[in-house]
Design an enzyme around this catalytic site. Structure first.
Site, PDB file in Angstrom:
ATOM      1  N   HIS A  46       0.814  -1.222   0.000  1.00 34.46           N
ATOM      2  CA  HIS A  46       0.000   0.000   0.000  1.00 34.46           C
ATOM      3  C   HIS A  46       0.848   1.273   0.000  1.00 34.46           C
ATOM      4  CE1 HIS A  46      -3.837  -1.958   0.301  1.00 34.46           C
ATOM      5  NE2 HIS A  46      -3.473  -2.632   1.365  1.00 34.46           N
ATOM      6  N   GLU A  51      -5.620 -12.108   7.029  1.00 33.39           N
ATOM      7  CA  GLU A  51      -6.426 -10.887   7.115  1.00 33.39           C
ATOM      8  C   GLU A  51      -7.768 -11.037   6.402  1.00 33.39           C
ATOM      9  OE1 GLU A  51      -4.029  -7.603   5.662  1.00 33.39           O
ATOM     10  OE2 GLU A  51      -3.059  -8.806   4.134  1.00 33.39           O
ATOM     11  N   ASP A  59      -7.895  -5.180   7.057  1.00 37.54           N
ATOM     12  CA  ASP A  59      -8.510  -6.053   6.055  1.00 37.54           C
ATOM     13  C   ASP A  59      -9.400  -7.101   6.710  1.00 37.54           C
ATOM     14  OD1 ASP A  59      -7.883  -5.344   3.330  1.00 37.54           O
ATOM     15  OD2 ASP A  59      -5.794  -5.610   3.885  1.00 37.54           O
TER      16      ASP A  59
HETATM   17  C1  3PY Z   1      -4.300  -4.392   7.594  1.00 35.15           C
HETATM   18  O1  3PY Z   1      -4.661  -3.920   8.687  1.00 35.15           O
HETATM   19  O2  3PY Z   1      -5.067  -4.952   6.806  1.00 35.15           O
HETATM   20  C2  3PY Z   1      -2.928  -4.278   7.188  1.00 35.15           C
HETATM   21  O3  3PY Z   1      -2.553  -4.820   6.187  1.00 35.15           O
HETATM   22  C3  3PY Z   1      -2.018  -3.436   8.023  1.00 35.15           C
HETATM   23  O4  3PY Z   1      -0.974  -2.962   7.273  1.00 35.15           O
HETATM   24 MG    MG Z   2      -4.066  -5.546   4.937  1.00 32.70          MG
END
Ligand code: 3PY
Ligand code: MG
Length: 257
Positions: A52, A150, A176
């Site tokens: 990101h 995630e 995520d």
């Molecule tokens: C998230 O919180 O999804 C992340 O990837 C943190 O960088």
């Molecule tokens: Mg993430």
């Protein structure tokens, strides 16, 4: 592959993972001088976020040089062989691979970070060749590999993912995960239970578990509650809150012209 190789460049980080844990600084803004400043307090490793963040290949390479003795981990763009190999060619000590939902994906990520016969990573790159490839290979054949859980699917498969041979830690992406569960931007009890399930799956497999934390205070709390990898500070929040605090002194609020 033996994970107590004292000649490996990743070994000091592995020792910390087994000991007090890793406290990370996190850089997304693509600025080499900002990363250099932010890493100066001496956190255990600095993460360059290629997923990101605003880094390109050259600036990520230069950040590794500027950070000097601070070990660098790269959060890769994705879980492809090329993204993982390219990140490691910068001289990073390891990779954090995002959006891993299955054990098969985790196995492929570990293999992508290892040279044959342990994996499929291609040999090359400015820094490895410049260093002398044989010397580079001797020290960097076994970089640190973490995968990010995630998604709901990743949580469901956490026990199997955590048993992946060669994996160093699982890292939870809470943002995520909240999107995947459907509780963004207010994480609820389902989110808490999912994080706890991943932590327990890692504990059962004897693997370190970490998670992205949005403040130093939260990082401290999570470290005290069993997580082994946390983020003390990230450049976006540090810069944004620093400027906002200065503006408050003058009664300026966000949106004022
Ligand atoms: C998230 O919180 O999804 C992340 O990837 C943190 O960088
Ligand atoms: Mg993430």
């Amino acid at each position: 592959m033996d994970h107590t190789d004292t000649t490996s460049a990743a070994q000091p980080l592995r020792d910390k993972l087994r000991g007090s844990g890793l406290v990370l600084s996190w850089f997304s803004m693509g600025s080499v001088p900002l990363a250099e400043l932010g890493a100066r307090p001496g956190f255990d490793a600095a993460v360059i976020d290629l997923q990101h963040g605003l880094w390109d290949r050259m600036s990520a390479h230069l950040a590794v040089s500027a950070l000097g003795a601070t070990p660098v981990l790269m959060r890769t763009l994705n879980d492809s062989d090329s993204a993982i190999g390219e990140a490691l060619d910068s001289g990073a000590r390891g990779v954090i691979v995002p959006m891993i939902a299955t054990a098969a994906q985790a196995r492929r990520a570990v293999a992508a970070a290892r040279f044959p016969p342990h994996g499929g990573r291609s040999g090359g790159g400015v820094r490895p060749i410049g260093e002398g490839f044989a010397a580079y290979h001797a020290r960097n054949a076994d970089p640190l590999v973490a995968v990010m859980i995630e998604t709901v699917e990743g949580v469901r498969n956490a026990a199997e993912i955590a048993r992946t041979p060669g994996l160093d830690f699982v890292f939870i992406g809470p943002g995520d995960l909240a999107l995947s569960i459907g509780c963004f931007p207010e994480p609820d009890a389902r989110h808490q239970a999912a994080c706890q399930a991943v932590l327990e799956a890692c504990d059962a497999a004897g693997l370190a578990c970490g998670l992205f934390t949005f403040s130093a205070e939260l990082a401290r709390t999570r470290l005290d509650s069993g997580y082994k990898v946390v983020v003390a500070a990230n450049d976006i929040d540090i810069v944004a809150t620093g400027f906002a605090r200065a503006a408050e002194v003058f009664g300026v609020k966000a949106g004022d012209g």
